[in-house]
Design a protein around this motif. Structure first.
Motif, PDB file in Angstrom:
ATOM      1  N   ARG A  35       0.844  -1.208   0.000  1.00 19.54           N
ATOM      2  CA  ARG A  35       0.000   0.000   0.000  1.00 19.54           C
ATOM      3  C   ARG A  35       0.874   1.250   0.000  1.00 19.54           C
ATOM      4  O   ARG A  35       2.078   1.177   0.211  1.00 19.54           O
ATOM      5  N   THR A  36       0.258   2.380  -0.203  1.00 13.92           N
ATOM      6  CA  THR A  36       0.994   3.643  -0.166  1.00 13.92           C
ATOM      7  C   THR A  36       1.346   3.995   1.280  1.00 13.92           C
ATOM      8  O   THR A  36       0.784   3.451   2.229  1.00 13.92           O
ATOM      9  N   SER A  37       2.275   4.908   1.418  1.00 11.53           N
ATOM     10  CA  SER A  37       2.682   5.453   2.728  1.00 11.53           C
ATOM     11  C   SER A  37       3.171   4.383   3.699  1.00 11.53           C
ATOM     12  O   SER A  37       2.823   4.388   4.879  1.00 11.53           O
ATOM     13  N   PHE A  38       3.982   3.468   3.199  1.00  9.84           N
ATOM     14  CA  PHE A  38       4.617   2.470   4.060  1.00  9.84           C
ATOM     15  C   PHE A  38       6.080   2.402   3.659  1.00  9.84           C
ATOM     16  O   PHE A  38       6.410   2.466   2.473  1.00  9.84           O
ATOM     17  N   ASP A  39       6.973   2.267   4.621  1.00 13.42           N
ATOM     18  CA  ASP A  39       8.410   2.241   4.357  1.00 13.42           C
ATOM     19  C   ASP A  39       8.873   0.802   4.103  1.00 13.42           C
ATOM     20  O   ASP A  39       9.233   0.082   5.028  1.00 13.42           O
ATOM     21  N   TYR A  40       8.850   0.414   2.843  1.00 11.77           N
ATOM     22  CA  TYR A  40       9.233  -0.954   2.478  1.00 11.77           C
ATOM     23  C   TYR A  40      10.731  -1.196   2.620  1.00 11.77           C
ATOM     24  O   TYR A  40      11.155  -2.330   2.836  1.00 11.77           O
ATOM     25  N   GLN A  41      11.527  -0.153   2.514  1.00 11.71           N
ATOM     26  CA  GLN A  41      12.970  -0.337   2.685  1.00 11.71           C
ATOM     27  C   GLN A  41      13.296  -0.696   4.140  1.00 11.71           C
ATOM     28  O   GLN A  41      14.129  -1.562   4.389  1.00 11.71           O
ATOM     29  N   SER A  42      12.631  -0.062   5.086  1.00  9.62           N
ATOM     30  CA  SER A  42      12.827  -0.430   6.499  1.00  9.62           C
ATOM     31  C   SER A  42      12.306  -1.835   6.759  1.00  9.62           C
ATOM     32  O   SER A  42      12.927  -2.616   7.483  1.00  9.62           O
ATOM     33  N   TRP A  43      11.187  -2.160   6.160  1.00  6.68           N
ATOM     34  CA  TRP A  43      10.628  -3.507   6.307  1.00  6.68           C
ATOM     35  C   TRP A  43      11.628  -4.548   5.804  1.00  6.68           C
ATOM     36  O   TRP A  43      11.917  -5.527   6.472  1.00  6.68           O
ATOM     37  N   ALA A  44      12.188  -4.317   4.627  1.00  6.55           N
ATOM     38  CA  ALA A  44      13.111  -5.278   4.023  1.00  6.55           C
ATOM     39  C   ALA A  44      14.433  -5.361   4.784  1.00  6.55           C
ATOM     40  O   ALA A  44      15.063  -6.413   4.815  1.00  6.55           O
ATOM     41  N   ALA A  45      14.841  -4.266   5.411  1.00  4.20           N
ATOM     42  CA  ALA A  45      16.123  -4.238   6.129  1.00  4.20           C
ATOM     43  C   ALA A  45      16.150  -5.233   7.284  1.00  4.20           C
ATOM     44  O   ALA A  45      17.222  -5.695   7.672  1.00  4.20           O
ATOM     45  N   SER A  46      14.991  -5.575   7.810  1.00  7.07           N
ATOM     46  CA  SER A  46      14.945  -6.506   8.941  1.00  7.07           C
ATOM     47  C   SER A  46      14.765  -7.963   8.495  1.00  7.07           C
ATOM     48  O   SER A  46      14.563  -8.843   9.317  1.00  7.07           O
ATOM     49  N   LYS A  47      14.840  -8.203   7.185  1.00  7.82           N
ATOM     50  CA  LYS A  47      14.616  -9.544   6.641  1.00  7.82           C
ATOM     51  C   LYS A  47      15.872 -10.049   5.938  1.00  7.82           C
ATOM     52  O   LYS A  47      16.721  -9.280   5.516  1.00  7.82           O
ATOM     53  N   GLU A  48      15.931 -11.363   5.789  1.00  4.24           N
ATOM     54  CA  GLU A  48      16.994 -11.987   5.000  1.00  4.24           C
ATOM     55  C   GLU A  48      16.314 -12.866   3.956  1.00  4.24           C
ATOM     56  O   GLU A  48      15.611 -13.810   4.296  1.00  4.24           O
ATOM     57  N   LEU A 118      10.093  -1.499  -3.581  1.00  2.38           N
ATOM     58  CA  LEU A 118      10.804  -2.434  -2.717  1.00  2.38           C
ATOM     59  C   LEU A 118      12.073  -2.893  -3.417  1.00  2.38           C
ATOM     60  O   LEU A 118      12.020  -3.350  -4.557  1.00  2.38           O
ATOM     61  N   ALA A 119      13.201  -2.757  -2.743  1.00  2.00           N
ATOM     62  CA  ALA A 119      14.474  -3.269  -3.241  1.00  2.00           C
ATOM     63  C   ALA A 119      15.004  -4.263  -2.215  1.00  2.00           C
ATOM     64  O   ALA A 119      15.019  -3.967  -1.015  1.00  2.00           O
ATOM     65  N   ILE A 120      15.394  -5.442  -2.683  1.00  4.27           N
ATOM     66  CA  ILE A 120      15.931  -6.458  -1.776  1.00  4.27           C
ATOM     67  C   ILE A 120      17.183  -7.082  -2.392  1.00  4.27           C
ATOM     68  O   ILE A 120      17.417  -6.970  -3.591  1.00  4.27           O
ATOM     69  N   THR A 121      17.958  -7.735  -1.558  1.00  5.51           N
ATOM     70  CA  THR A 121      19.094  -8.520  -2.015  1.00  5.51           C
ATOM     71  C   THR A 121      18.803  -9.972  -1.674  1.00  5.51           C
ATOM     72  O   THR A 121      18.511 -10.291  -0.518  1.00  5.51           O
ATOM     73  N   VAL A 122      18.857 -10.827  -2.673  1.00  8.62           N
ATOM     74  CA  VAL A 122      18.580 -12.252  -2.496  1.00  8.62           C
ATOM     75  C   VAL A 122      19.910 -12.984  -2.329  1.00  8.62           C
ATOM     76  O   VAL A 122      20.807 -12.864  -3.169  1.00  8.62           O
ATOM     77  N   LEU A 123      20.022 -13.722  -1.243  1.00  7.82           N
ATOM     78  CA  LEU A 123      21.217 -14.481  -0.902  1.00  7.82           C
ATOM     79  C   LEU A 123      21.096 -15.908  -1.413  1.00  7.82           C
ATOM     80  O   LEU A 123      20.002 -16.346  -1.781  1.00  7.82           O
ATOM     81  N   PRO A 124      22.207 -16.671  -1.411  1.00  4.62           N
ATOM     82  CA  PRO A 124      22.112 -18.069  -1.850  1.00  4.62           C
ATOM     83  C   PRO A 124      21.114 -18.840  -1.008  1.00  4.62           C
ATOM     84  O   PRO A 124      20.799 -18.460   0.120  1.00  4.62           O
ATOM     85  N   GLN A 125      20.635 -19.945  -1.561  1.00  9.23           N
ATOM     86  CA  GLN A 125      19.687 -20.800  -0.858  1.00  9.23           C
ATOM     87  C   GLN A 125      20.290 -21.279   0.456  1.00  9.23           C
ATOM     88  O   GLN A 125      21.475 -21.559   0.537  1.00  9.23           O
ATOM     89  N   VAL A 126      19.465 -21.359   1.488  1.00  5.29           N
ATOM     90  CA  VAL A 126      19.919 -21.838   2.787  1.00  5.29           C
ATOM     91  C   VAL A 126      20.447 -23.252   2.609  1.00  5.29           C
ATOM     92  O   VAL A 126      19.805 -24.089   1.993  1.00  5.29           O
ATOM     93  N   GLY A 127      21.641 -23.493   3.131  1.00 14.78           N
ATOM     94  CA  GLY A 127      22.237 -24.817   3.025  1.00 14.78           C
ATOM     95  C   GLY A 127      22.961 -25.054   1.716  1.00 14.78           C
ATOM     96  O   GLY A 127      23.415 -26.154   1.464  1.00 14.78           O
ATOM     97  N   SER A 128      23.077 -24.011   0.864  1.00 14.43           N
ATOM     98  CA  SER A 128      23.816 -24.191  -0.382  1.00 14.43           C
ATOM     99  C   SER A 128      25.274 -24.444  -0.066  1.00 14.43           C
ATOM    100  O   SER A 128      25.845 -23.792   0.796  1.00 14.43           O
ATOM    101  N   PRO A 129      25.874 -25.387  -0.763  1.00 18.33           N
ATOM    102  CA  PRO A 129      27.282 -25.644  -0.491  1.00 18.33           C
ATOM    103  C   PRO A 129      28.149 -24.494  -0.968  1.00 18.33           C
ATOM    104  O   PRO A 129      27.810 -23.807  -1.932  1.00 18.33           O
ATOM    105  N   ALA A 130      29.263 -24.295  -0.278  1.00 16.68           N
ATOM    106  CA  ALA A 130      30.221 -23.285  -0.699  1.00 16.68           C
ATOM    107  C   ALA A 130      30.895 -23.766  -1.980  1.00 16.68           C
ATOM    108  O   ALA A 130      30.959 -24.964  -2.234  1.00 16.68           O
ATOM    109  N   PRO A 131      31.406 -22.841  -2.789  1.00 18.44           N
ATOM    110  CA  PRO A 131      32.103 -23.267  -4.000  1.00 18.44           C
ATOM    111  C   PRO A 131      33.268 -24.191  -3.637  1.00 18.44           C
ATOM    112  O   PRO A 131      33.955 -23.969  -2.646  1.00 18.44           O
ATOM    113  N   ALA A 132      33.474 -25.192  -4.438  1.00 22.15           N
ATOM    114  CA  ALA A 132      34.544 -26.151  -4.174  1.00 22.15           C
ATOM    115  C   ALA A 132      35.903 -25.520  -4.454  1.00 22.15           C
ATOM    116  O   ALA A 132      36.077 -24.830  -5.457  1.00 22.15           O
ATOM    117  N   PRO A 133      36.875 -25.748  -3.566  1.00 30.62           N
ATOM    118  CA  PRO A 133      38.218 -25.218  -3.814  1.00 30.62           C
ATOM    119  C   PRO A 133      38.892 -26.025  -4.921  1.00 30.62           C
ATOM    120  O   PRO A 133      38.527 -27.172  -5.187  1.00 30.62           O
TER     121      PRO A 133
END
Length: 163
Positions: A35-48, A118-133
């Motif tokens: 909706r209008t008049s809501f701070d979506y950036q503050s909302w998103a800042a508290s999420k992962e 709304l602007a967000i940053t999407v991180l890798p999937q939870v439990g995704s393996p790290a890149p192999a050395p």
């Protein structure tokens, strides 16, 4: 006795695997919705946000919409040429890839004056393996030998328990 050990092993495996497969469904704006008049950036800042999570935009159909945007269209509050408006009032977007994601409402001037963006940053999937050395052939041979011994030991233990 063997079934008890089997159940304990299954419980341990499930405590490791199940959380790694979990996804989260985010109602954008929580109880406020989209909706209008809501701070979506503050909302998103508290999420992962992670790959596989879902964004749910809830609003009265016909009053608002949701457009996926790029950085420029987000800043200008104008949809890109390829963007298609979502208009159901219960729009679900699955976050399919990592990186920055932008969303805007293009009804009237809701984005520009009503802060419906709304602007967000999407991180890798939870439990995704790290890149192999990088590994050498010698390391690989040693690791496969080690893995073979561990597998054999585990199999022997399981045969003893199950007997």
């Amino acid at each position: 006795m063997a079934s008890t050990y089997f159940l304990v092993a299954l419980a341990l495996i499930s405590t490791i695997v199940v959380p790694a497969l979990a996804t989260t469904e985010f109602i954008v704006g929580d109880d406020n919705g989209w909706r209008t008049s809501f701070d979506y950036q503050s909302w998103a800042a508290s999420k992962e946000f992670h790959v596989g999570d879902k964004l749910v935009f809830k609003y009265s159909a016909g009053v608002h919409n949701v457009h996926r945007a790029d950085s420029a269209s987000f800043q200008n509050c104008t949809p890109s040429a390829t963007s298609i408006a979502l208009t159901t009032g219960n729009d679900v977007i699955t976050l399919a890839s990592e990186g920055k994601k932008w969303y805007i409402c293009t009804v009237a001037a809701h984005c520009a004056i009503g802060n419906m963006k709304l602007a967000i940053t999407v991180l890798p999937q939870v439990g995704s393996p790290a890149p192999a050395p990088a590994i050498s052939a010698a390391t690989l041979h040693g690791a496969s030998t080690y893995f073979a011994w561990i597998t054999a030991a585990f199999g022997t233990i399981m045969m003893i328990i199950m007997a």
